[in-house]
Scaffold this motif. Structure first.
Motif, PDB file in Angstrom:
ATOM      1  N   VAL A   1       8.404 -21.351 -32.119  1.00  0.00           N
ATOM      2  CA  VAL A   1       7.485 -20.194 -31.596  1.00  0.00           C
ATOM      3  C   VAL A   1       7.108 -20.537 -30.274  1.00  0.00           C
ATOM      4  O   VAL A   1       6.859 -19.581 -29.382  1.00  0.00           O
ATOM      5  CB  VAL A   1       6.284 -20.450 -32.550  1.00  0.00           C
ATOM      6  N   ALA A   2       6.857 -21.706 -29.845  1.00  0.00           N
ATOM      7  CA  ALA A   2       6.282 -22.244 -28.455  1.00  0.00           C
ATOM      8  C   ALA A   2       7.336 -21.987 -27.527  1.00  0.00           C
ATOM      9  O   ALA A   2       6.932 -21.051 -26.408  1.00  0.00           O
ATOM     10  CB  ALA A   2       6.209 -23.552 -28.422  1.00  0.00           C
ATOM     11  N   ILE A   3       8.580 -21.822 -27.689  1.00  0.00           N
ATOM     12  CA  ILE A   3       9.364 -21.490 -26.674  1.00  0.00           C
ATOM     13  C   ILE A   3       9.725 -19.845 -26.459  1.00  0.00           C
ATOM     14  O   ILE A   3       9.728 -19.435 -25.614  1.00  0.00           O
ATOM     15  CB  ILE A   3      10.922 -21.780 -26.914  1.00  0.00           C
TER      16      ILE A   3
ATOM     17  N   SER B   1       4.562 -10.584 -33.502  1.00  0.00           N
ATOM     18  CA  SER B   1       5.795 -11.076 -32.465  1.00  0.00           C
ATOM     19  C   SER B   1       5.080 -12.053 -31.655  1.00  0.00           C
ATOM     20  O   SER B   1       4.002 -12.135 -30.934  1.00  0.00           O
ATOM     21  CB  SER B   1       6.335  -9.850 -31.834  1.00  0.00           C
ATOM     22  N   PRO B   2       5.979 -13.079 -30.996  1.00  0.00           N
ATOM     23  CA  PRO B   2       5.569 -13.760 -29.847  1.00  0.00           C
ATOM     24  C   PRO B   2       4.862 -13.165 -28.643  1.00  0.00           C
ATOM     25  O   PRO B   2       3.957 -13.535 -28.048  1.00  0.00           O
ATOM     26  CB  PRO B   2       6.752 -14.426 -29.538  1.00  0.00           C
ATOM     27  N   MET B   3       5.439 -11.934 -28.529  1.00  0.00           N
ATOM     28  CA  MET B   3       4.992 -11.176 -27.176  1.00  0.00           C
ATOM     29  C   MET B   3       3.629 -10.468 -27.385  1.00  0.00           C
ATOM     30  O   MET B   3       2.650 -10.526 -26.649  1.00  0.00           O
ATOM     31  CB  MET B   3       5.881 -10.159 -26.788  1.00  0.00           C
ATOM     32  N   ASP B   4       3.405 -10.208 -28.586  1.00  0.00           N
ATOM     33  CA  ASP B   4       2.120  -9.578 -29.185  1.00  0.00           C
ATOM     34  C   ASP B   4       1.126 -10.878 -28.931  1.00  0.00           C
ATOM     35  O   ASP B   4      -0.134 -10.484 -28.514  1.00  0.00           O
ATOM     36  CB  ASP B   4       2.254  -8.973 -30.538  1.00  0.00           C
ATOM     37  N   ALA B   5       1.433 -12.113 -29.373  1.00  0.00           N
ATOM     38  CA  ALA B   5       0.511 -13.309 -29.135  1.00  0.00           C
ATOM     39  C   ALA B   5       0.084 -13.407 -27.829  1.00  0.00           C
ATOM     40  O   ALA B   5      -0.916 -13.654 -27.564  1.00  0.00           O
ATOM     41  CB  ALA B   5       1.200 -14.409 -30.033  1.00  0.00           C
ATOM     42  N   LYS B   6       1.135 -13.371 -26.969  1.00  0.00           N
ATOM     43  CA  LYS B   6       1.000 -13.581 -25.541  1.00  0.00           C
ATOM     44  C   LYS B   6       0.032 -12.533 -24.994  1.00  0.00           C
ATOM     45  O   LYS B   6      -0.674 -12.789 -24.065  1.00  0.00           O
ATOM     46  CB  LYS B   6       2.205 -13.706 -24.822  1.00  0.00           C
TER      47      LYS B   6
ATOM     48  N   THR C   1      -5.555 -16.983 -30.869  1.00  0.00           N
ATOM     49  CA  THR C   1      -5.392 -15.734 -31.292  1.00  0.00           C
ATOM     50  C   THR C   1      -5.686 -15.669 -32.929  1.00  0.00           C
ATOM     51  O   THR C   1      -5.612 -16.851 -33.610  1.00  0.00           O
ATOM     52  CB  THR C   1      -3.906 -15.103 -30.960  1.00  0.00           C
ATOM     53  N   THR C   2      -5.646 -14.731 -33.386  1.00  0.00           N
ATOM     54  CA  THR C   2      -5.774 -14.598 -34.935  1.00  0.00           C
ATOM     55  C   THR C   2      -4.095 -14.653 -35.497  1.00  0.00           C
ATOM     56  O   THR C   2      -3.466 -14.437 -34.785  1.00  0.00           O
ATOM     57  CB  THR C   2      -6.502 -13.195 -35.439  1.00  0.00           C
ATOM     58  N   ALA C   3      -4.084 -14.684 -36.781  1.00  0.00           N
ATOM     59  CA  ALA C   3      -2.762 -14.683 -37.179  1.00  0.00           C
ATOM     60  C   ALA C   3      -2.343 -13.165 -37.628  1.00  0.00           C
ATOM     61  O   ALA C   3      -1.658 -12.762 -38.432  1.00  0.00           O
ATOM     62  CB  ALA C   3      -2.930 -15.369 -38.550  1.00  0.00           C
TER      63      ALA C   3
ATOM     64  N   GLY D   1       1.603 -22.863 -30.636  1.00  0.00           N
ATOM     65  CA  GLY D   1       1.982 -21.663 -31.208  1.00  0.00           C
ATOM     66  C   GLY D   1       2.199 -21.839 -32.889  1.00  0.00           C
ATOM     67  O   GLY D   1       2.852 -22.993 -33.026  1.00  0.00           O
ATOM     68  N   ARG D   2       2.339 -20.845 -33.711  1.00  0.00           N
ATOM     69  CA  ARG D   2       2.446 -21.230 -34.934  1.00  0.00           C
ATOM     70  C   ARG D   2       3.003 -19.810 -35.660  1.00  0.00           C
ATOM     71  O   ARG D   2       2.575 -18.709 -35.131  1.00  0.00           O
ATOM     72  CB  ARG D   2       1.499 -21.591 -35.674  1.00  0.00           C
ATOM     73  N   GLU D   3       4.278 -20.087 -36.403  1.00  0.00           N
ATOM     74  CA  GLU D   3       4.755 -18.739 -37.192  1.00  0.00           C
ATOM     75  C   GLU D   3       4.351 -19.064 -38.568  1.00  0.00           C
ATOM     76  O   GLU D   3       5.012 -19.954 -39.101  1.00  0.00           O
ATOM     77  CB  GLU D   3       6.128 -18.692 -36.687  1.00  0.00           C
ATOM     78  N   HIS D   4       3.677 -18.406 -38.963  1.00  0.00           N
ATOM     79  CA  HIS D   4       3.571 -18.327 -40.653  1.00  0.00           C
ATOM     80  C   HIS D   4       3.457 -17.063 -41.219  1.00  0.00           C
ATOM     81  O   HIS D   4       2.560 -16.621 -41.975  1.00  0.00           O
ATOM     82  CB  HIS D   4       2.226 -19.307 -40.953  1.00  0.00           C
ATOM     83  N   GLY D   5       4.766 -16.407 -41.174  1.00  0.00           N
ATOM     84  CA  GLY D   5       4.822 -15.055 -41.526  1.00  0.00           C
ATOM     85  C   GLY D   5       4.303 -14.242 -40.480  1.00  0.00           C
ATOM     86  O   GLY D   5       4.752 -12.885 -40.258  1.00  0.00           O
ATOM     87  N   LYS D   6       3.281 -14.540 -39.682  1.00  0.00           N
ATOM     88  CA  LYS D   6       2.685 -13.825 -38.633  1.00  0.00           C
ATOM     89  C   LYS D   6       2.558 -14.891 -37.351  1.00  0.00           C
ATOM     90  O   LYS D   6       2.701 -16.021 -37.623  1.00  0.00           O
ATOM     91  CB  LYS D   6       1.375 -13.065 -38.723  1.00  0.00           C
ATOM     92  N   PHE D   7       2.156 -14.334 -36.168  1.00  0.00           N
ATOM     93  CA  PHE D   7       2.150 -15.413 -35.099  1.00  0.00           C
ATOM     94  C   PHE D   7       0.671 -15.545 -34.893  1.00  0.00           C
ATOM     95  O   PHE D   7      -0.065 -14.724 -34.567  1.00  0.00           O
ATOM     96  CB  PHE D   7       2.891 -14.897 -33.917  1.00  0.00           C
TER      97      PHE D   7
END
Length: 89
Positions: free
Chosen positions: A7-9, A50-55, A44-46, A75-81
């Motif tokens: 996720v971080a990458i 996608s990672p781009m949405d989180a950025k 960010t909220t969960a 960064g964390r991925e748990h179904g959502k980012f």
């Protein structure tokens, strides 16, 4: 831990144009060489899918906080980012 690294990458990777967004993502090295001043942290909220949405969400939150730059620190991925970033000016 493997998911966190992925996720971080993913959050750091990608060459998407963020010209429309005011806050720009930077690296740790850029923070040091540019002598940036930390003004806070954003999360960010969960709700991003996608990672781009989180950025994009981090950039918007950093801009709202008055920052010109942000550094993704988690960064964390748990179904959502979701992600956390330090904000700099």
């Amino acid at each position: 831990m493997k998911i966190f690294k992925t996720v971080a990458i993913s959050l750091l990777a990608g060459s998407v144009s963020f010209a429309a967004m005011a806050a720009k993502e930077v690296t740790k090295e850029e923070v040091k060489t540019m002598n940036l001043e930390k003004i806070g942290t954003v999360t960010t909220t969960a709700e991003t899918t996608s990672p781009m949405d989180a950025k994009a969400a981090l950039s918007k939150l950093a801009d709202e906080k008055g920052g010109k730059y942000y550094l993704v620190i988690a960064g964390r991925e748990h179904g959502k980012f979701s992600a956390v970033a330090d904000v700099y000016k």
